[in-house]
Design a protein around this motif. Structure first.
Motif: not given
Length: 270
Positions: A202-203, A205-210, A226-228
């Motif tokens: 996460g730190e 990882g930028g934006v997460l799309f799960d 790390g982001g949204q």
């Protein structure tokens, strides 16, 4: 008039929101089509498909049937050919297979302003991960790092990305993480990484799309720093929009009549 039947098949399937989405769309379109769900496993897929009569228009396929549907299709679209996965079958004279997950990811990310990415990390190495790789290439990715519990399982994804001209690597979930613009998590709903690993990813990882959307936030989204964090509900919506286009007129890229109202009705039932 012959009734028209459609369904979503998979195992498990009771959780699927597809019947609600499709029913809302066909209501707006004024189509008296029945869309149901059916639990079908890998062993039962062939017999179930062979049992369908001429009233059946098409099928949506989810885990674990996407590879079997790919083998069953006589004709496949480009995304299906690239990924080896079919999530939509059009039961025409010739069985036609499509992968609408790729377009669903592209459309869902576009709704959040993500229309251009460079460095991407994909978590997982299954059929949805293949769709994620193709989608990210279409969004401009120049390098994609695949993370999996067994990195050797990512060999097919590595070959796919390299065929599309992208720099590909594979590693374990807990390997050191470089900074990326976007992380696409394709892990099955309910899967959880340990807290230390999730935090490290996460730190940087930028934006997460799960792709997981139920329950939301997912365990990974909760740990993301790390982001949204974006739910996979958008992918579910937009891949279904593309399926509806296929069932209405055979083309996943051509809008159905009054599509804005169709999409609004589908959003309302999510």
């Amino acid at each position: 008039m012959t009734p028209r039947h459609l369904a979503v098949w998979g195992d498990p399937i009771a959780h699927s929101k597809s019947p609600r989405l499709h029913a809302a769309a066909y209501g707006v379109l004024g189509l008296d089509w029945e869309y149901t769900r059916r639990q079908v496993d890998e062993d039962g897929f062939g017999d179930a498909l062979a049992s369908l009569d001429g009233s059946w228009l098409g099928l949506s396929l989810t885990m674990p049937l996407k590879e079997q549907a790919h083998r069953a299709a006589a004709v496949r679209d480009r995304h299906a050919e690239l990924t080896g996965a079919v999530n939509t079958l059009l039961l025409a004279d010739v069985l036609q297979g499509f992968n609408t997950d790729v377009g669903g990811i592209v459309d869902a990310l576009g709704q959040h302003g993500l229309v251009d990415v460079d460095r991407v990390r994909v978590l997982g190495a299954g059929a949805t991960a293949a769709s994620a790789v193709v989608a990210c290439v279409e969004l401009g990715a120049r390098s994609i790092e695949v993370r999996a519990r067994r990195p050797e399982r990512a060999a097919t994804l590595i070959a796919l990305g390299e065929r599309l001209g992208v720099d590909m690597t594979a590693d374990a979930f807990d390997a050191d993480a470089d900074q990326v613009d976007l992380t696409v998590a394709t892990l099955p709903s309910g899967s959880a990484l340990d807290h230390v690993t999730a935090a490290r990813l996460g730190e940087r990882g930028g934006v997460l799309f799960d792709v997981a959307y139920s329950p939301w936030p997912s365990a990974l989204a909760t740990a993301w720093t790390g982001g949204q964090a974006i739910s996979g509900e958008g992918m579910l919506l937009w891949q279904a929009v593309r399926q509806i286009r296929i069932f209405v007129h055979g083309d996943p890229t051509a809008a159905v009549p009054g599509e804005d109202a169709v999409v609004a009705a589908m959003r309302a039932v999510l």
